[in-house]
Design a protein around this motif. Structure first.
Motif, short mmCIF file in Angstrom:
data_model
loop_
_atom_site.label_atom_id
_atom_site.label_comp_id
_atom_site.label_asym_id
_atom_site.label_seq_id
_atom_site.Cartn_x
_atom_site.Cartn_y
_atom_site.Cartn_z
N VAL A 152 30.82 3.90 -20.95
CA VAL A 152 30.02 5.12 -20.93
C VAL A 152 28.67 4.84 -20.28
O VAL A 152 28.18 5.63 -19.45
CB VAL A 152 29.85 5.69 -22.35
CG1 VAL A 152 28.91 6.87 -22.35
CG2 VAL A 152 31.21 6.08 -22.91
N ALA A 153 28.08 3.71 -20.62
CA ALA A 153 26.79 3.35 -20.01
C ALA A 153 26.94 3.25 -18.50
O ALA A 153 26.07 3.67 -17.74
CB ALA A 153 26.30 2.01 -20.58
N HIS A 154 28.07 2.73 -18.06
CA HIS A 154 28.27 2.59 -16.62
C HIS A 154 28.30 3.95 -15.94
O HIS A 154 27.68 4.16 -14.89
CB HIS A 154 29.57 1.84 -16.32
CG HIS A 154 29.68 1.42 -14.90
ND1 HIS A 154 30.13 2.26 -13.91
CD2 HIS A 154 29.34 0.27 -14.27
CE1 HIS A 154 30.09 1.63 -12.75
NE2 HIS A 154 29.62 0.42 -12.95
N LEU A 155 28.98 4.86 -16.55
CA LEU A 155 29.05 6.20 -15.98
C LEU A 155 27.67 6.83 -15.90
O LEU A 155 27.30 7.44 -14.88
CB LEU A 155 29.98 7.08 -16.82
CG LEU A 155 30.29 8.41 -16.17
CD1 LEU A 155 31.10 8.20 -14.91
CD2 LEU A 155 31.03 9.32 -17.12
N VAL A 156 26.89 6.64 -16.94
CA VAL A 156 25.54 7.21 -16.94
C VAL A 156 24.72 6.57 -15.82
O VAL A 156 24.05 7.26 -15.06
CB VAL A 156 24.87 6.99 -18.32
CG1 VAL A 156 23.40 7.39 -18.25
CG2 VAL A 156 25.59 7.80 -19.38
N CYS A 157 24.78 5.26 -15.72
CA CYS A 157 24.01 4.57 -14.66
C CYS A 157 24.43 5.09 -13.29
O CYS A 157 23.58 5.34 -12.43
CB CYS A 157 24.26 3.07 -14.73
SG CYS A 157 23.43 2.23 -16.09
N PHE A 219 16.26 1.63 -18.11
CA PHE A 219 17.39 1.54 -17.19
C PHE A 219 17.99 0.14 -17.20
O PHE A 219 19.22 -0.02 -17.21
CB PHE A 219 16.99 1.92 -15.77
CG PHE A 219 18.14 1.95 -14.82
CD1 PHE A 219 18.99 3.05 -14.77
CD2 PHE A 219 18.43 0.86 -14.01
CE1 PHE A 219 20.08 3.07 -13.92
CE2 PHE A 219 19.52 0.87 -13.16
CZ PHE A 219 20.34 1.97 -13.11
N ASP A 220 17.14 -0.87 -17.21
CA ASP A 220 17.66 -2.23 -17.17
C ASP A 220 18.50 -2.55 -18.39
O ASP A 220 19.53 -3.22 -18.29
CB ASP A 220 16.51 -3.23 -17.03
CG ASP A 220 15.82 -3.11 -15.67
OD1 ASP A 220 16.44 -2.52 -14.75
OD2 ASP A 220 14.69 -3.58 -15.53
N GLY A 221 18.05 -2.06 -19.52
CA GLY A 221 18.83 -2.28 -20.72
C GLY A 221 20.21 -1.65 -20.60
O GLY A 221 21.24 -2.28 -20.88
N LEU A 222 20.20 -0.42 -20.12
CA LEU A 222 21.46 0.29 -19.95
C LEU A 222 22.34 -0.42 -18.93
O LEU A 222 23.55 -0.62 -19.15
CB LEU A 222 21.13 1.70 -19.45
CG LEU A 222 22.11 2.82 -19.77
CD1 LEU A 222 22.31 2.94 -21.26
CD2 LEU A 222 21.60 4.13 -19.19
N ALA A 223 21.73 -0.80 -17.82
CA ALA A 223 22.47 -1.48 -16.76
C ALA A 223 23.07 -2.79 -17.29
O ALA A 223 24.16 -3.19 -16.88
CB ALA A 223 21.57 -1.75 -15.56
N GLY A 224 22.36 -3.42 -18.20
CA GLY A 224 22.88 -4.65 -18.79
C GLY A 224 24.16 -4.39 -19.56
O GLY A 224 25.15 -5.10 -19.39
N LEU A 225 24.15 -3.37 -20.37
CA LEU A 225 25.35 -3.02 -21.13
C LEU A 225 26.52 -2.72 -20.19
O LEU A 225 27.66 -3.02 -20.49
CB LEU A 225 25.10 -1.75 -21.97
CG LEU A 225 24.18 -1.84 -23.16
CD1 LEU A 225 24.09 -0.47 -23.83
CD2 LEU A 225 24.73 -2.87 -24.15
N ALA A 226 26.19 -2.10 -19.05
CA ALA A 226 27.22 -1.60 -18.16
C ALA A 226 27.57 -2.60 -17.07
O ALA A 226 28.47 -2.35 -16.27
CB ALA A 226 26.75 -0.30 -17.51
N GLU A 227 26.85 -3.72 -17.04
CA GLU A 227 26.97 -4.66 -15.91
C GLU A 227 26.86 -3.88 -14.60
O GLU A 227 27.63 -4.09 -13.66
CB GLU A 227 28.29 -5.43 -15.98
CG GLU A 227 28.41 -6.23 -17.26
CD GLU A 227 29.55 -7.23 -17.24
OE1 GLU A 227 30.02 -7.57 -16.13
OE2 GLU A 227 29.96 -7.67 -18.33
N PHE A 228 25.89 -2.99 -14.58
CA PHE A 228 25.74 -2.09 -13.44
C PHE A 228 24.86 -2.71 -12.37
O PHE A 228 23.76 -3.17 -12.65
CB PHE A 228 25.11 -0.77 -13.90
CG PHE A 228 24.96 0.24 -12.81
CD1 PHE A 228 26.06 0.99 -12.40
CD2 PHE A 228 23.74 0.45 -12.19
CE1 PHE A 228 25.92 1.93 -11.38
CE2 PHE A 228 23.60 1.38 -11.18
CZ PHE A 228 24.69 2.12 -10.77
#
Lengths: 240, 240
Positions: A152-157, A219-228
DNA sequence: CGGCTCTTTGACCTTGCTCAATTCGCGTGG
DNA sequence: CCACGCGAATTGAGCAAGGTCAAAGAGCCG
């Protein structure tokens, strides 16, 4: 956003000549509006025109035999949603409007003509389908290799990054008019689990997500979860 | 298989002129051999040449942070494995040799030149990347909407269909040199579960699967499990 | 107010994962 | 010819992420 979103899309990736801008402008001619829920293209169809998104949100999907729906991409303003139907015969999937959409339909003959006369523009059209493919690959990575929160995090990113390019963000906020039902079909999870996942995501404090509005707080935190890593979106202008 | 596999690939989708055949033939010039396990292209690279598979099996993959590997496509003879690097700057994934491979490397300048002079051939190259994208979409469907048996069955159906086109099947049998480890990375399951899934698949009697060799005994049965419909591979010749 | 879709919650179940060990096929060195 | 090593296939046991079913809130529109 008065500017033609396809021009914004293209100029994010390469430089356009004045003539090329004009040609793209001329694609936006036959404009159609469709309500949420309508099919823009049906699976199995053999379109004679391709559709360019001007506003709204649409999704490519395929119905599974158990009645489930698998979504393989979302499309926003500036995306050519079925440019590939120019060369592929039959649509191997449908495209549906998630929100009300405004689209321009461009005849295949016209596009095919451009491929004979405008090599650079052709490469840019080609590029847009290559970016679609890159997005598909990324979804395969995310859906295959990440847990529910990561997906889900990936989709958001991704949606955040793509929307920024075409001017659909205000600061760190954007509208993501995707119900959890639709979200579930995209990330391959059940609605119930998506709901719990979104709640978990909210608890991370990396974002605010209230109804349609998403605000990115870290954003970086989110990107971390998503490996974005946004490089697959090819957001750097470059001679193509 | 003496014939250039890319010509076989193209002629399965459209008619080629004698000159176009010659041009394609001329792509097979700088031939390289690589052993199993070698990387053909690395993630993050900015290739100046694209690679055409002449023989062997390769896979596009991406390493996840937990050390896992997610495979997003397999490539066989006739596939242009990184044609997209012509227009995309950075490789957003790597391509590795699963078996020893023979590849032809074609300079980007040469391909770019073709896009200026050979619109029809350009459309066919474009087409091949569109088919790659269609395959990605199908994998998204399969990996998101099918259970483990369906996913593995889907992969078998796809590889069988693709290999037939380039003459890599004998009757209903073909070599699938994919270890269960690799298979697991492709369908997004654990090795243990893939093992059990393959065993279940064998018990269906739809196929014989012994080591590398797969013999299809009941394609329709298998296709039913996989919800497989080959039309996304665009195997019908058509004016493109 | 009534109906509708979307979100949320609880309880229980299933698929697929992890860890650990065993077996098998096959090539290599002694 | 046989022991050994190694990757791949297999098996068992216990665990956990995610699915299913059912129902209750919430928000929105006519």
């Amino acid at each position: 956003m008065n500017k033609n979103p396809l021009i914004a899309y293209m100029e994010q990736r390469d430089r356009l000549s004045a003539e090329e801008r004009e040609v793209i402008e001329s694609c936006v001619h036959d404009v159609v509006e469709l309500p949420a829920g309508a099919d823009i293209v049906q699976e199995g169809a053999r379109p004679t025109r391709s559709c360019l998104m001007l506003s709204g949100l649409s999704a490519r999907y395929h119905l599974m035999s158990d009645g489930g729906r698998q979504i393989s991409a979302f499309h926003i303003a500036g995306d050519f949603i079925d440019l590939h139907s120019l060369l592929l015969g039959r649509m191997d999937h449908a495209v549906g409007a998630i929100t009300p959409v405004r689209i321009a339909t461009v005849p295949h003959e016209y596009l095919r003509g451009l491929t004979n006369t405008h090599p650079h523009l052709t490469r840019l059209f080609w590029l847009s389908t290559l970016i679609d493919a890159a997005i598909h690959r990324r979804w395969l990575m995310a859906n295959g290799g990440l847990d529910s929160v990561g997906r889900v995090a990936h989709l958001v990113c991704e949606m955040y990054s793509r929307m920024r390019v075409v001017g659909l963000c205000e600061g760190n906020s954007f509208r993501l008019p995707i119900s959890q039902n639709v979200l579930a079909d995209a990330v391959g999870l059940s609605v119930v689990h998506v709901n719990r996942t979104v709640q978990r995501l909210r608890r991370t404090r990396y974002l605010h997500w209230q109804g349609d509005m998403v605000e990115i707080l870290d954003f970086d935190g989110l990107a971390g979860l998503a490996e974005f890593d946004p490089s697959y979106l090819n957001l750097e202008p470059e001679a193509r």
